[in-house]
Design a protein around this motif. Structure first.
Motif, PDB file in Angstrom:
ATOM      1  N   TRP A   1       0.830  -1.199   0.000  1.00  0.00           N
ATOM      2  CA  TRP A   1       0.000   0.000   0.000  1.00  0.00           C
ATOM      3  C   TRP A   1       0.868   1.254   0.000  1.00  0.00           C
ATOM      4  O   TRP A   1       1.939   1.287   0.617  1.00  0.00           O
ATOM      5  N   GLY A   2       0.335   2.301  -0.634  1.00  0.00           N
ATOM      6  CA  GLY A   2       0.925   3.626  -0.484  1.00  0.00           C
ATOM      7  C   GLY A   2       0.384   4.285   0.770  1.00  0.00           C
ATOM      8  O   GLY A   2      -0.429   3.703   1.505  1.00  0.00           O
ATOM      9  N   GLN A   3       0.828   5.504   1.012  1.00  0.00           N
ATOM     10  CA  GLN A   3       0.445   6.194   2.238  1.00  0.00           C
ATOM     11  C   GLN A   3      -0.903   6.892   2.123  1.00  0.00           C
ATOM     12  O   GLN A   3      -1.491   7.284   3.127  1.00  0.00           O
ATOM     13  N   GLY A   4      -1.395   7.040   0.912  1.00  0.00           N
ATOM     14  CA  GLY A   4      -2.699   7.656   0.695  1.00  0.00           C
ATOM     15  C   GLY A   4      -2.616   9.113   0.311  1.00  0.00           C
ATOM     16  O   GLY A   4      -1.693   9.827   0.728  1.00  0.00           O
ATOM     17  N   THR A   5      -3.598   9.550  -0.460  1.00  0.00           N
ATOM     18  CA  THR A   5      -3.721  10.953  -0.825  1.00  0.00           C
ATOM     19  C   THR A   5      -5.205  11.315  -0.772  1.00  0.00           C
ATOM     20  O   THR A   5      -6.047  10.568  -1.245  1.00  0.00           O
ATOM     21  N   GLN A   6      -5.508  12.458  -0.170  1.00  0.00           N
ATOM     22  CA  GLN A   6      -6.899  12.831   0.086  1.00  0.00           C
ATOM     23  C   GLN A   6      -7.513  13.513  -1.137  1.00  0.00           C
ATOM     24  O   GLN A   6      -6.898  14.413  -1.745  1.00  0.00           O
ATOM     25  N   VAL A   7      -8.724  13.081  -1.458  1.00  0.00           N
ATOM     26  CA  VAL A   7      -9.530  13.725  -2.497  1.00  0.00           C
ATOM     27  C   VAL A   7     -10.823  14.198  -1.847  1.00  0.00           C
ATOM     28  O   VAL A   7     -11.533  13.413  -1.213  1.00  0.00           O
ATOM     29  N   THR A   8     -11.110  15.482  -1.998  1.00  0.00           N
ATOM     30  CA  THR A   8     -12.324  16.063  -1.433  1.00  0.00           C
ATOM     31  C   THR A   8     -13.098  16.763  -2.539  1.00  0.00           C
ATOM     32  O   THR A   8     -12.550  17.635  -3.226  1.00  0.00           O
ATOM     33  N   VAL A   9     -14.362  16.380  -2.692  1.00  0.00           N
ATOM     34  CA  VAL A   9     -15.207  16.958  -3.735  1.00  0.00           C
ATOM     35  C   VAL A   9     -16.379  17.654  -3.062  1.00  0.00           C
ATOM     36  O   VAL A   9     -17.153  17.027  -2.340  1.00  0.00           O
ATOM     37  N   SER A  10     -16.510  18.929  -3.310  1.00  0.00           N
ATOM     38  CA  SER A  10     -17.584  19.699  -2.694  1.00  0.00           C
ATOM     39  C   SER A  10     -18.713  19.909  -3.699  1.00  0.00           C
ATOM     40  O   SER A  10     -18.487  20.004  -4.905  1.00  0.00           O
ATOM     41  N   SER A  11     -19.907  20.003  -3.163  1.00  0.00           N
ATOM     42  CA  SER A  11     -21.089  20.167  -4.032  1.00  0.00           C
ATOM     43  C   SER A  11     -21.356  21.621  -4.332  1.00  0.00           C
ATOM     44  O   SER A  11     -20.797  22.527  -3.721  1.00  0.00           O
TER      45      SER A  11
END
Length: 120
Positions: free
Chosen positions: A110-120
């Protein structure tokens, strides 16, 4: 052992696009390399993957037609192009490598992760 380093996450409005990158190093021949995601309070789920032998791909139904997985073998890099993003795509995205594109327990790296945030 496979080392995976993600980048490219961020915040966008619904309908926008992002491209995630994952630099892979080590021995991953024969594996599926791909992306999982985990939203708060939910289980980690497979998003997309590509088998290094044969090149067949997997996409979750929820992202088909919007997300595209690709590789640049010369750079040892995998990409996830995400278009027409929706608020429900908000999650931590993890690069993965292992025998399966879809089954989390079979992923061995696994990688360490990257955050994706989608706003409406």
């Amino acid at each position: 052992h496979v080392r995976l380093v993600e980048s490219g996450g961020g915040s966008v409005q619904a309908g926008g696009s992002l491209r995630l990158s994952c630099v892979l190093s080590g021995s991953y021949g024969g594996y599926c390399i791909g992306w999982f995601r985990q939203a708060p309070g939910k289980e980690r789920e497979a998003v997309a993957g590509v088998y290094t032998v044969g090149g067949s791909t997997y996409y979750a139904d929820s992202v088909k037609g919007r997300f595209t997985i690709s590789r640049d073998n010369a750079k040892g890099t995998m990409y996830l192009q995400m278009n027409n993003l929706k608020p429900e795509d908000t999650a931590m995205y993890y690069c993965s490598a292992g025998p399966s594109c879809q089954t989390q327990v079979l992923v061995t790296n696994w990688g360490q992760g990257t955050q994706v945030t989608v706003s409406s």
